[in-house]
Design a protein around this motif. Structure first.
Motif, PDB file in Angstrom:
ATOM      1  N   LEU A  80       0.838  -1.195   0.000  1.00 17.44           N
ATOM      2  CA  LEU A  80       0.000   0.000   0.000  1.00 17.44           C
ATOM      3  C   LEU A  80       0.873   1.243   0.000  1.00 17.44           C
ATOM      4  CD1 LEU A  80      -2.726  -0.927   2.628  1.00 17.44           C
ATOM      5  CD2 LEU A  80      -2.954  -0.873   0.140  1.00 17.44           C
ATOM      6  N   GLY A  81       0.399   2.283  -0.671  1.00 15.80           N
ATOM      7  CA  GLY A  81       1.115   3.551  -0.690  1.00 15.80           C
ATOM      8  C   GLY A  81       0.172   4.696  -0.397  1.00 15.80           C
ATOM      9  N   PHE A  82       0.735   5.799   0.078  1.00 15.78           N
ATOM     10  CA  PHE A  82      -0.049   6.976   0.419  1.00 15.78           C
ATOM     11  C   PHE A  82       0.692   8.218  -0.053  1.00 15.78           C
ATOM     12  CE2 PHE A  82      -0.589   3.637   3.518  1.00 15.78           C
ATOM     13  CZ  PHE A  82      -1.963   3.470   3.536  1.00 15.78           C
ATOM     14  N   ILE A  83      -0.040   9.150  -0.649  1.00 14.37           N
ATOM     15  CA  ILE A  83       0.563  10.413  -1.065  1.00 14.37           C
ATOM     16  C   ILE A  83       0.831  11.238   0.187  1.00 14.37           C
ATOM     17  CG2 ILE A  83       0.262  12.539  -2.386  1.00 14.37           C
ATOM     18  CD1 ILE A  83      -1.753  10.967  -4.147  1.00 14.37           C
ATOM     19  N   GLY A  84       2.094  11.623   0.376  1.00 16.03           N
ATOM     20  CA  GLY A  84       2.459  12.439   1.526  1.00 16.03           C
ATOM     21  C   GLY A  84       2.518  13.918   1.197  1.00 16.03           C
ATOM     22  N   ALA A  85       2.902  14.246  -0.038  1.00 14.98           N
ATOM     23  CA  ALA A  85       3.011  15.647  -0.434  1.00 14.98           C
ATOM     24  C   ALA A  85       3.043  15.742  -1.950  1.00 14.98           C
ATOM     25  CB  ALA A  85       4.273  16.274   0.143  1.00 14.98           C
ATOM     26  N   VAL A  86       2.520  16.854  -2.440  1.00 13.88           N
ATOM     27  CA  VAL A  86       2.602  17.192  -3.858  1.00 13.88           C
ATOM     28  C   VAL A  86       3.301  18.540  -3.932  1.00 13.88           C
ATOM     29  CG1 VAL A  86       1.315  17.692  -5.976  1.00 13.88           C
ATOM     30  CG2 VAL A  86       0.453  15.975  -4.356  1.00 13.88           C
ATOM     31  N   GLN A  87       4.379  18.595  -4.721  1.00  7.19           N
ATOM     32  CA  GLN A  87       5.157  19.819  -4.824  1.00  7.19           C
ATOM     33  C   GLN A  87       5.370  20.184  -6.290  1.00  7.19           C
ATOM     34  OE1 GLN A  87       8.375  17.933  -2.553  1.00  7.19           O
ATOM     35  NE2 GLN A  87       8.252  19.683  -1.166  1.00  7.19           N
ATOM     36  N   ALA A 112      13.877   5.249   3.694  1.00 10.04           N
ATOM     37  CA  ALA A 112      13.004   4.789   4.785  1.00 10.04           C
ATOM     38  C   ALA A 112      11.539   4.692   4.358  1.00 10.04           C
ATOM     39  CB  ALA A 112      13.156   5.708   5.995  1.00 10.04           C
ATOM     40  N   GLY A 113      11.287   4.128   3.192  1.00  5.26           N
ATOM     41  CA  GLY A 113       9.918   3.947   2.729  1.00  5.26           C
ATOM     42  C   GLY A 113       9.276   5.162   2.096  1.00  5.26           C
ATOM     43  N   VAL A 114      10.016   6.268   2.001  1.00  6.77           N
ATOM     44  CA  VAL A 114       9.506   7.472   1.357  1.00  6.77           C
ATOM     45  C   VAL A 114      10.143   7.571  -0.023  1.00  6.77           C
ATOM     46  CG1 VAL A 114       9.308   9.982   1.453  1.00  6.77           C
ATOM     47  CG2 VAL A 114       9.251   8.646   3.575  1.00  6.77           C
ATOM     48  N   HIS A 115       9.291   7.651  -1.041  1.00  8.90           N
ATOM     49  CA  HIS A 115       9.753   7.722  -2.421  1.00  8.90           C
ATOM     50  C   HIS A 115       9.470   9.125  -2.954  1.00  8.90           C
ATOM     51  CE1 HIS A 115      10.076   3.255  -2.955  1.00  8.90           C
ATOM     52  NE2 HIS A 115       9.328   3.329  -1.873  1.00  8.90           N
ATOM     53  N   LEU A 116      10.500   9.816  -3.405  1.00 13.90           N
ATOM     54  CA  LEU A 116      10.329  11.101  -4.068  1.00 13.90           C
ATOM     55  C   LEU A 116      10.331  10.827  -5.560  1.00 13.90           C
ATOM     56  CD1 LEU A 116      10.092  14.176  -4.055  1.00 13.90           C
ATOM     57  CD2 LEU A 116      12.594  14.274  -4.083  1.00 13.90           C
ATOM     58  N   ILE A 117       9.218  11.153  -6.218  1.00 16.14           N
ATOM     59  CA  ILE A 117       9.107  10.881  -7.641  1.00 16.14           C
ATOM     60  C   ILE A 117       8.856  12.171  -8.413  1.00 16.14           C
ATOM     61  CG2 ILE A 117       8.217   8.546  -7.268  1.00 16.14           C
ATOM     62  CD1 ILE A 117       5.447   9.766  -8.208  1.00 16.14           C
ATOM     63  N   SER A 118       9.268  12.172  -9.663  1.00 16.88           N
ATOM     64  CA  SER A 118       8.878  13.237 -10.582  1.00 16.88           C
ATOM     65  C   SER A 118       7.910  12.614 -11.576  1.00 16.88           C
ATOM     66  CB  SER A 118      10.092  13.830 -11.290  1.00 16.88           C
ATOM     67  OG  SER A 118      10.746  12.849 -12.063  1.00 16.88           O
ATOM     68  N   ALA A 119       6.885  13.360 -11.939  1.00 19.33           N
ATOM     69  CA  ALA A 119       5.855  12.844 -12.830  1.00 19.33           C
ATOM     70  C   ALA A 119       5.564  13.864 -13.920  1.00 19.33           C
ATOM     71  CB  ALA A 119       4.582  12.548 -12.045  1.00 19.33           C
ATOM     72  N   GLU A 120       5.344  13.341 -15.124  1.00 21.21           N
ATOM     73  CA  GLU A 120       4.961  14.173 -16.263  1.00 21.21           C
ATOM     74  C   GLU A 120       3.793  13.500 -16.969  1.00 21.21           C
ATOM     75  OE1 GLU A 120       8.680  14.020 -18.354  1.00 21.21           O
ATOM     76  OE2 GLU A 120       9.377  15.871 -17.429  1.00 21.21           O
ATOM     77  N   ILE A 137       5.729   9.835  -1.805  1.00 24.46           N
ATOM     78  CA  ILE A 137       4.825   8.719  -1.583  1.00 24.46           C
ATOM     79  C   ILE A 137       5.405   7.831  -0.494  1.00 24.46           C
ATOM     80  CG2 ILE A 137       3.756   6.696  -2.621  1.00 24.46           C
ATOM     81  CD1 ILE A 137       3.791   8.208  -5.283  1.00 24.46           C
ATOM     82  N   PHE A 138       4.583   7.534   0.491  1.00 30.10           N
ATOM     83  CA  PHE A 138       4.977   6.630   1.569  1.00 30.10           C
ATOM     84  C   PHE A 138       4.508   5.243   1.170  1.00 30.10           C
ATOM     85  CE2 PHE A 138       4.663  10.804   3.373  1.00 30.10           C
ATOM     86  CZ  PHE A 138       5.778  10.892   4.179  1.00 30.10           C
ATOM     87  N   LEU A 139       5.426   4.300   1.139  1.00 25.18           N
ATOM     88  CA  LEU A 139       5.124   2.954   0.671  1.00 25.18           C
ATOM     89  C   LEU A 139       5.388   1.952   1.760  1.00 25.18           C
ATOM     90  CD1 LEU A 139       4.300   1.212  -1.770  1.00 25.18           C
ATOM     91  CD2 LEU A 139       6.715   1.036  -2.322  1.00 25.18           C
ATOM     92  N   LYS A 140       4.376   1.119   2.015  1.00 23.29           N
ATOM     93  CA  LYS A 140       4.535  -0.001   2.939  1.00 23.29           C
ATOM     94  C   LYS A 140       4.873  -1.210   2.087  1.00 23.29           C
ATOM     95  CE  LYS A 140       2.237  -2.911   6.206  1.00 23.29           C
ATOM     96  NZ  LYS A 140       1.127  -3.815   6.117  1.00 23.29           N
ATOM     97  N   GLU A 141       6.089  -1.651   2.143  1.00 23.61           N
ATOM     98  CA  GLU A 141       6.547  -2.820   1.365  1.00 23.61           C
ATOM     99  C   GLU A 141       6.031  -4.093   2.015  1.00 23.61           C
ATOM    100  OE1 GLU A 141       8.762  -2.927  -1.352  1.00 23.61           O
ATOM    101  OE2 GLU A 141       9.281  -0.821  -1.480  1.00 23.61           O
ATOM    102  N   ASN A 142       5.569  -5.021   1.207  1.00 27.21           N
ATOM    103  CA  ASN A 142       5.138  -6.333   1.692  1.00 27.21           C
ATOM    104  C   ASN A 142       6.136  -7.391   1.286  1.00 27.21           C
ATOM    105  OD1 ASN A 142       2.740  -5.447   2.854  1.00 27.21           O
ATOM    106  ND2 ASN A 142       1.584  -5.688   0.974  1.00 27.21           N
TER     107      ASN A 142
END
Length: 143
Positions: A80-87, A112-120, A137-142
């Motif tokens: 599961l993942g959760f949006i933590g911030a949009v910049q 530490a489970g936080v993914h910083l991504i760029s999106a277009e 994005i905060f990701l809980k790895e299974n």
């Protein structure tokens, strides 16, 4: 065996009506690409256009699909993942219902489970940039 042609719901935890990608086009460690045809009747379509929240969710689901694809390819469950911030979100043009978009996500860094991504997000011809942003994005790895 998992493939790019599998149903997108194999790669993401979301279910209808909260699906914002139709097809996983590419997924590797550097980049994920999806396609989405914006329905006329959709939860985030207003006045005939995909609203900002729909673009953000499309970006996040593109990132999730890439991670989910890699997790399944490694024999793990989709996390599961959760949006933590949009910049730095910039919307260059509206996305009318009935049109298709391509979204490209690149992972910039992970800690530490936080993914910083760029999106277009691009139009169906992939020659006009529709929107771009950075998401945390905060990701809980299974498994």
């Amino acid at each position: 065996m998992i493939s790019l042609n599998s149903a997108v719901t194999d790669f993401i935890p979301q279910r209808a009506p909260f699906i914002f990608i139709d097809r996983l086009v590419k997924a590797d460690e550097q980049m994920t690409k999806t396609e989405f045809s914006v329905p006329y009747q959709h939860i985030f379509v207003a006045d005939g256009q995909l609203i900002e929240e729909g673009l953000i969710e499309n970006m996040a689901q593109t990132a999730a699909a890439g991670v989910g694809y890699r997790q399944l390819s490694e024999g793990r469950e989709v996390g599961l993942g959760f949006i933590g911030a949009v910049q730095k979100m910039i919307i260059h043009q509206a996305v009318p219902a009935g049109s298709s978009i391509y979204t490209v996500v690149r992972e910039e860094t992970t800690f530490a489970g936080v993914h910083l991504i760029s999106a277009e997000v691009y139009d169906s011809q992939e020659d006009h940039l529709i929107a771009n942003a950075q998401l945390k994005i905060f990701l809980k790895e299974n498994g």
